[in-house]
Design a protein around this motif. Structure first.
Motif, PDB file in Angstrom:
ATOM      1  N   ILE A  96       0.858  -1.168  -0.133  1.00  0.00           N
ATOM      2  CA  ILE A  96       0.139  -0.026  -0.031  1.00  0.00           C
ATOM      3  C   ILE A  96       0.772   1.394  -0.157  1.00  0.00           C
ATOM      4  CG2 ILE A  96      -1.977   1.329   1.403  1.00  0.00           C
ATOM      5  CD1 ILE A  96      -2.965  -1.062   2.142  1.00  0.00           C
ATOM      6  N   GLY A  97       2.074   1.265   0.888  1.00  0.00           N
ATOM      7  CA  GLY A  97       3.066   2.370   0.668  1.00  0.00           C
ATOM      8  C   GLY A  97       3.554   2.603  -0.465  1.00  0.00           C
ATOM      9  N   ILE A  98       3.828   1.556  -1.278  1.00  0.00           N
ATOM     10  CA  ILE A  98       4.643   1.702  -2.540  1.00  0.00           C
ATOM     11  C   ILE A  98       3.482   2.192  -3.576  1.00  0.00           C
ATOM     12  CG2 ILE A  98       5.458   0.537  -4.585  1.00  0.00           C
ATOM     13  CD1 ILE A  98       6.949  -1.085  -2.536  1.00  0.00           C
ATOM     14  N   SER A  99       2.286   1.650  -3.504  1.00  0.00           N
ATOM     15  CA  SER A  99       1.087   2.137  -4.357  1.00  0.00           C
ATOM     16  C   SER A  99       0.883   3.552  -4.228  1.00  0.00           C
ATOM     17  CB  SER A  99      -0.084   1.370  -4.006  1.00  0.00           C
ATOM     18  OG  SER A  99       0.093  -0.085  -4.527  1.00  0.00           O
ATOM     19  N   ALA A 100       0.718   4.062  -2.897  1.00  0.00           N
ATOM     20  CA  ALA A 100       0.928   5.391  -2.700  1.00  0.00           C
ATOM     21  C   ALA A 100       1.951   6.262  -3.201  1.00  0.00           C
ATOM     22  CB  ALA A 100       0.499   5.886  -0.985  1.00  0.00           C
ATOM     23  N   ILE A 101       3.155   5.820  -3.068  1.00  0.00           N
ATOM     24  CA  ILE A 101       4.117   6.672  -3.503  1.00  0.00           C
ATOM     25  C   ILE A 101       4.049   6.886  -5.159  1.00  0.00           C
ATOM     26  CG2 ILE A 101       6.517   6.724  -3.816  1.00  0.00           C
ATOM     27  CD1 ILE A 101       6.885   5.298  -1.190  1.00  0.00           C
ATOM     28  N   LEU A 102       3.655   5.841  -5.810  1.00  0.00           N
ATOM     29  CA  LEU A 102       3.606   5.790  -7.210  1.00  0.00           C
ATOM     30  C   LEU A 102       2.255   6.580  -7.630  1.00  0.00           C
ATOM     31  CD1 LEU A 102       4.776   2.151  -8.082  1.00  0.00           C
ATOM     32  CD2 LEU A 102       5.919   4.240  -8.319  1.00  0.00           C
ATOM     33  N   SER A 103       1.411   6.466  -7.258  1.00  0.00           N
ATOM     34  CA  SER A 103      -0.076   6.950  -7.462  1.00  0.00           C
ATOM     35  C   SER A 103      -0.297   8.468  -7.012  1.00  0.00           C
ATOM     36  CB  SER A 103      -1.107   6.177  -7.423  1.00  0.00           C
ATOM     37  OG  SER A 103      -1.459   5.991  -6.192  1.00  0.00           O
ATOM     38  N   CYS A 104       0.730   8.896  -6.025  1.00  0.00           N
ATOM     39  CA  CYS A 104       0.062  10.254  -5.281  1.00  0.00           C
ATOM     40  C   CYS A 104      -1.017  10.046  -4.156  1.00  0.00           C
ATOM     41  CB  CYS A 104      -0.136  11.391  -6.415  1.00  0.00           C
ATOM     42  SG  CYS A 104       1.211  11.517  -7.366  1.00  0.00           S
ATOM     43  N   ALA A 105      -2.028   9.263  -4.605  1.00  0.00           N
ATOM     44  CA  ALA A 105      -3.016   9.106  -3.640  1.00  0.00           C
ATOM     45  C   ALA A 105      -3.855   7.679  -3.899  1.00  0.00           C
ATOM     46  CB  ALA A 105      -4.129  10.268  -3.604  1.00  0.00           C
ATOM     47  N   VAL A 307       6.284   2.790   4.328  1.00  0.00           N
ATOM     48  CA  VAL A 307       7.609   2.026   3.702  1.00  0.00           C
ATOM     49  C   VAL A 307       8.567   2.238   4.809  1.00  0.00           C
ATOM     50  CG1 VAL A 307       9.244   1.734   1.906  1.00  0.00           C
ATOM     51  CG2 VAL A 307       6.857   2.084   1.371  1.00  0.00           C
ATOM     52  N   ALA A 308       8.786   3.552   5.280  1.00  0.00           N
ATOM     53  CA  ALA A 308       9.765   3.601   6.249  1.00  0.00           C
ATOM     54  C   ALA A 308       9.637   2.602   7.501  1.00  0.00           C
ATOM     55  CB  ALA A 308      10.008   5.065   6.745  1.00  0.00           C
ATOM     56  N   ALA A 312      12.077  -0.059   9.224  1.00  0.00           N
ATOM     57  CA  ALA A 312      12.097  -0.011  10.586  1.00  0.00           C
ATOM     58  C   ALA A 312      11.983  -1.196  11.228  1.00  0.00           C
ATOM     59  CB  ALA A 312      11.620   1.130  11.190  1.00  0.00           C
ATOM     60  N   TYR A 313      10.844  -1.788  10.926  1.00  0.00           N
ATOM     61  CA  TYR A 313      10.308  -3.033  11.501  1.00  0.00           C
ATOM     62  C   TYR A 313      11.267  -4.371  11.365  1.00  0.00           C
ATOM     63  CZ  TYR A 313       8.009  -7.604  11.679  1.00  0.00           C
ATOM     64  OH  TYR A 313       7.657  -9.013  11.627  1.00  0.00           O
ATOM     65  N   ALA A 314      11.631  -4.253   9.885  1.00  0.00           N
ATOM     66  CA  ALA A 314      12.243  -5.419   9.528  1.00  0.00           C
ATOM     67  C   ALA A 314      14.042  -5.396  10.179  1.00  0.00           C
ATOM     68  CB  ALA A 314      12.788  -5.207   8.029  1.00  0.00           C
ATOM     69  N   VAL A 315      14.382  -4.112  10.275  1.00  0.00           N
ATOM     70  CA  VAL A 315      15.621  -3.920  10.947  1.00  0.00           C
ATOM     71  C   VAL A 315      15.886  -4.436  12.593  1.00  0.00           C
ATOM     72  CG1 VAL A 315      17.478  -2.331  11.946  1.00  0.00           C
ATOM     73  CG2 VAL A 315      16.469  -2.161   9.661  1.00  0.00           C
TER      74      VAL A 315
END
Length: 322
Positions: A96-105, A307-308, A312-315
């Motif tokens: 969802i984060g990547i989708s928002a980044i690519l599509s603006c909204a 995405v950030a 952070a969760y992964a680390v």
């Protein structure tokens, strides 16, 4: 010593090759199987609504479900649970984060948030409740599957408000379609088995916990279908489809991906899954619902935050597992 290291490196390379090939095979087999089942359903006159909320909705989750089921049934339950929980966190925060980044909204409506968002949150809460009680067993499976049945009923009832005719004209099911469906299903089972075998092998050789392999490598890998659908939907401004695909997949992953295996075997609960993974999944789901509820949009800045958060969760998860 030299020959031992060389042999070890070769084993890792072979396992990585098997992992990659089987991952592609799983996704392709699931795609073929779903397409053929839809063709058979249409030929038999099964409602488009029923096909949509069952086969099509679950189609992109077959790789995760197959991997989780095979993992649990072959004695690697940590891998199976990791695939389900990890895939869901990646779906919400990453896709969802990547989708928002690519599509603006990314846009939606309140009905979707109430239905899919609340069912997704409810499935997490129920699973967490049973995890607190110890190993997940048959009782949990029955409850999760019953909840999925309720979810399907709600979807079908909602759709009936929009359509007056549900059945399509009957047709004939040709042998080629049936054979393709059987081959797709067989490929899904075989490639899932190879995928789990190679993932376990890599974990053992590299001394990486199976849960970590499940949470990240398998979870992200088997969610490629959702990523492709969601990103394509977002790029075409079909943003509601992007959100619905991810939420529907998460509901299926928990209620079916955990529900079915737990009917046959008791699945142990790793402490970190209970105190970190489940709360993270719950928190990020609530966050997305809040973002969407306020103005029905998920903007680029919020996509970056998701995405950030996932990174952070992964680390943190990898660090605490060491």
């Amino acid at each position: 010593m030299f020959y031992g290291e060389r042999s070890l490196n070769m084993s890792v390379i072979i396992l990585l090759f098997l992992f990659t090939v089987s991952l592609i095979g799983v996704i392709k087999s699931a795609d073929i199987f779903v397409d053929r089942i839809v063709d058979i359903g249409r030929a038999l006159g099964i409602s488009q609504i029923i096909l949509g909320v069952t086969v099509a909705a679950a189609g992109t989750s077959l790789p995760e479900f197959g991997s989780a089921l095979i993992s649990v049934l072959t004695g690697n339950p940590d891998l199976g649970v990791g695939v389900v929980i990890g895939s869901n966190i990646w779906n919400i925060a990453g896709i969802i984060g990547i989708s928002a980044i690519l599509s603006c909204a990314v846009t939606t409506n309140r009905d979707e948030i109430r239905r899919d968002g609340l069912f997704g949150l409810l499935s997490i809460l129920i699973l967490t409740f049973f995890m607190l009680m110890g190993p997940v067993g048959p009782l949990t499976g029955v409850v999760l599957l019953a909840l999925y049945g309720v979810y399907l009923w709600v979807l079908i009832k909602k759709q009936r408000g929009y359509y007056t005719s549900h059945l399509m004209d009957h047709g004939e099911v040709d042998a080629k379609t049936i054979i393709s469906a059987i081959l797709g299903f067989t490929g899904l089972v075989v490639f899932c088995r190879i995928l789990v075998y190679s993932a376990v092998g890599i974990a053992e050789i590299m001394n990486v916990p199976e849960m970590i392999i499940g949470l990240f490598a398998l979870a992200i890998g088997t969610s490629l279908a959702e990523l492709v659908v969601a990103v394509n939907s977002a790029m075409k401004r079909m943003c509601s489809l992007s959100l619905g695909t991810v939420l529907g997949s998460n509901i299926f992953n928990i209620l079916i991906g955990i529900g079915v295996p737990s009917l046959f075997v008791r699945i142990p609960v790793e402490p970190l899954s209970l105190i970190l993974d489940a709360p993270v999944l719950m928190g990020v789901t609530v966050a997305v619902m809040y973002f969407m509820w306020t103005d029905m949009e998920l903007r680029r800045v919020e996509g970056v935050a998701l995405v950030a958060f996932y990174l952070a969760y992964a680390v943190i998860r990898i660090t605490l597992t060491r």
